[in-house]
Design a protein around this motif. Structure first.
Motif, PDB file in Angstrom:
ATOM      1  N   GLU A 145      44.082  44.929  13.612  1.00  6.65           N
ATOM      2  CA  GLU A 145      44.525  46.163  14.249  1.00  6.65           C
ATOM      3  C   GLU A 145      45.395  45.834  15.455  1.00  6.65           C
ATOM      4  O   GLU A 145      45.049  44.970  16.264  1.00  6.65           O
ATOM      5  CB  GLU A 145      43.323  47.001  14.689  1.00  6.65           C
ATOM      6  N   GLY A 146      46.528  46.559  15.577  1.00  5.12           N
ATOM      7  CA  GLY A 146      47.419  46.306  16.696  1.00  5.12           C
ATOM      8  C   GLY A 146      47.867  44.849  16.718  1.00  5.12           C
ATOM      9  O   GLY A 146      48.341  44.310  15.730  1.00  5.12           O
ATOM     10  N   GLU A 205      41.840  46.469  24.058  1.00 10.72           N
ATOM     11  CA  GLU A 205      43.120  47.052  24.452  1.00 10.72           C
ATOM     12  C   GLU A 205      44.197  46.780  23.415  1.00 10.72           C
ATOM     13  O   GLU A 205      45.016  47.653  23.106  1.00 10.72           O
ATOM     14  CB  GLU A 205      43.556  46.486  25.804  1.00 10.72           C
ATOM     15  N   LYS A 227      44.054  46.549  20.330  1.00  9.05           N
ATOM     16  CA  LYS A 227      43.963  47.353  19.115  1.00  9.05           C
ATOM     17  C   LYS A 227      44.940  48.527  19.162  1.00  9.05           C
ATOM     18  O   LYS A 227      45.361  49.035  18.125  1.00  9.05           O
ATOM     19  CB  LYS A 227      42.537  47.884  18.928  1.00  9.05           C
ATOM     20  N   LYS A 228      45.288  48.949  20.368  1.00 12.59           N
ATOM     21  CA  LYS A 228      46.158  50.117  20.541  1.00 12.59           C
ATOM     22  C   LYS A 228      47.614  49.736  20.796  1.00 12.59           C
ATOM     23  O   LYS A 228      48.430  50.602  21.094  1.00 12.59           O
ATOM     24  CB  LYS A 228      45.650  50.954  21.722  1.00 12.59           C
TER      25      LYS A 228
END
Length: 234
Positions: A6-7, A220, A222-223
């Protein structure tokens, strides 16, 4: 999607796994060859003689570039959400210390302890002092980003890791200065044996504290997504 995909989570995950493997693999190879003692060599001692010196040098250099990529990603993340604030200026200062630490790692990988002791020692001191400053500044930044852009768990974790690394760094440097010998093999009856062990253990603690500090970036990251923009001018 797997959580570490993710991200840009893959950056800190790879950095932690790769750096930890660098320390452990070179230690195991050096130990099996009888180049170091079980308890407790300096990390640099495990990468002094071939073939472990080649393994240590290559893996440390790759780890330095992985650290650079992760530090840059964190810098861009903070810059994006904290533009025109004191956090942004603090972020730039922290970024410079992070880059300096990564550069020092490249020198450590290139100049072995027994071949170029002065360059190696200066590089090691640069890595520890710059790295220590970097994680302290990032801990402050995370605290100032709380509660909107950082969680309480992340702030506490970073503060805890920073505190441990500061204490271990001071212990490592003080005991290391008091140890007059740089030999690879120590016996319990040797003079300054205790100082050597305390300094070496402290170095391992500091190194793993630096490495696992980057695990606190995962939530953090991940976004976050980073894109490369290519512009061609004719």
């Amino acid at each position: 999607m797997v959580w570490f995909m993710e991200g840009i989570c893959v950056l800190p995950v790879f950095l932690v796994i790769w750096s930890s493997s660098t320390f452990l693999i070179s230690y195991i190879v050096a130990l099996l060859r009888g180049d170091v003692d079980v308890i407790f060599p300096y990390i640099s001692d495990t990468g002094t003689n071939p073939p472990e010196s080649g393994i240590f040098g290559l893996m440390t250099t790759i780890g330095a570039f992985a650290g650079l990529a992760t530090i840059f990603a964190r810098y861009k993340y903070v810059e994006k959400i904290c533009e025109a604030t004191t956090r942004s200026r603090l972020n730039r200062i922290a970024f410079c210390f992070g880059i300096t630490s990564c550069l020092g790692m490249c020198f450590i990988a290139t100049f072995q302890e027994t071949q170029n002791p002065l360059v190696h020692d200066i590089a090691a001191l640069t890595v520890f002092l710059s790295g220590e400053t970097y994680i302290i500044l990032q801990s402050i930044i995370s605290r100032r980003m709380y509660p909107y852009w950082s969680s309480r768990t992340v702030c506490l974790s970073q503060t805890f890791i920073s505190a441990i690394s500061v204490f271990a760094s001071v212990t490592m440097i003080v005991c290391g200065v008091l140890v007059k010998s740089s030999k690879l093999h120590w016996k319990i009856h040797n003079e300054q044996y205790i100082l050597h062990v305390v300094s070496a253990v402290s170095e391992w603690i500091v190194s793993f504290a630096f490495v696992f500090f980057f695990f606190t970036y995962i939530r953090e990251f991940k976004k976050v997504t980073l894109k490369l923009k290519v512009s061609v001018h004719y």
